[in-house]
Design an enzyme around this catalytic site. Structure first.
Site, mmCIF file in Angstrom:
data_model
loop_
_atom_site.group_PDB
_atom_site.id
_atom_site.type_symbol
_atom_site.label_atom_id
_atom_site.label_comp_id
_atom_site.label_asym_id
_atom_site.label_seq_id
_atom_site.Cartn_x
_atom_site.Cartn_y
_atom_site.Cartn_z
ATOM 1 N N HIS A 1 -9.059 -3.276 -2.233
ATOM 2 C CA HIS A 1 -8.054 -2.508 -1.477
ATOM 3 C C HIS A 1 -8.386 -1.011 -1.524
ATOM 4 C CE1 HIS A 1 -3.683 -1.743 -0.292
ATOM 5 N NE2 HIS A 1 -4.144 -0.543 -0.605
ATOM 6 N N GLU A 2 -8.647 -0.503 -2.718
ATOM 7 C CA GLU A 2 -8.854 0.949 -2.862
ATOM 8 C C GLU A 2 -10.181 1.390 -2.252
ATOM 9 O OE1 GLU A 2 -6.413 2.696 -3.576
ATOM 10 O OE2 GLU A 2 -5.150 1.092 -4.352
ATOM 11 N N CYS B 1 0.865 -1.179 0.000
ATOM 12 C CA CYS B 1 0.000 0.000 0.000
ATOM 13 C C CYS B 1 0.901 1.228 0.000
ATOM 14 C CB CYS B 1 -0.886 0.002 1.245
ATOM 15 S SG CYS B 1 -1.910 1.481 1.392
ATOM 16 N N HIS C 1 -10.124 1.908 1.384
ATOM 17 C CA HIS C 1 -9.584 3.216 1.803
ATOM 18 C C HIS C 1 -10.702 4.246 2.011
ATOM 19 C CE1 HIS C 1 -5.239 2.958 1.811
ATOM 20 N NE2 HIS C 1 -5.201 2.396 0.613
HETATM 21 ZN ZN ZN Z 1 -3.547 1.412 -0.156
#
Ligand code: ZN
Length: 200
Positions: free
Chosen positions: A154-155, A112, A158
């Protein structure tokens, strides 16, 4: 002229906040269009395959992703096959709703840009569908499997204040240097055995 934004590192409170949705008018505004360009340049420069607005200090539901063919050319084809990783064209993802369409857990090392210098094994769902708006504010449906599905999970995490380290296999945490030294070329069964992941 490319302009690179500073990427917030783990510990920055902004990485733990929930991002807000953008209106169509905001999406089409000069400010957001410029921000998308800056995020694209920042992602390319890092380099990374995805960047979410909270990572550059903006609590907005805005993500850019791109897995470029020229970056994959240096990766062992066997690893690309194992990870079901194929090039993904540049995508702008706004106000996403993610639905898991195949719950089969798939575990690989992830990095990341906000946890610089570290890698860890992270389980992800095998396939997802994302309903979102694109950079013009048009509705888009993205159906993804494999590495593309991993990047999306993953994004979009966030945008909810979640980092990959929250859901990683704790025993797998490694510096990126040691990831490339010891783990990158091993298959996932071998890695699980060496790390004795049953202990987690
Ligand atoms: Zn990340």
């Amino acid at each position: 002229m490319p302009s690179h934004l500073k990427i917030c590192q783990v510990g920055s409170p902004v990485l733990r906040q929930s991002a807000r949705a953008l209106s169509i008018d905001e999406i089409r505004s000069a400010r957001i269009q410029h921000l998308i360009e800056q995020m694209r340049d920042t992602m390319h420069d890092a380099p990374g395959v995805g960047l979410a607005a909270p990572q550059i200090g903006e609590t907005l539901q805005l993500v850019v992703i791109e897995d470029r063919a020229d970056m994959l050319a240096d990766v062992d084809p066997a690893l690309l096959t194992e990870r079901d990783r194929n090039p993904v064209p540049f995508q702008v993802i706004i106000n996403p709703q993610l639905t898991i369409t195949d719950t089969t857990p798939v575990t690989f090392f992830e990095g990341c840009l906000s946890v610089a210098g570290m890698h860890a094994l992270v389980p992800r769902a095998a396939a997802v569908t994302v309903e979102c708006l694109n950079e013009r504010g048009d509705p888009v449906t993205i159906r993804a499997r494999g590495w593309h599905a991993r990047i999306l999970q993953h994004e979009i995490d966030h945008l909810h204040g979640t980092l990959c380290t929250d859901i990683m296999e704790p025993r797998s945490l490694t510096t990126t240097d040691n990831y490339f030294r010891y783990w990158n070329y091993k298959n996932i069964d071998e890695i699980a055995e060496i790390l004795d992941l049953q202990k987690t």
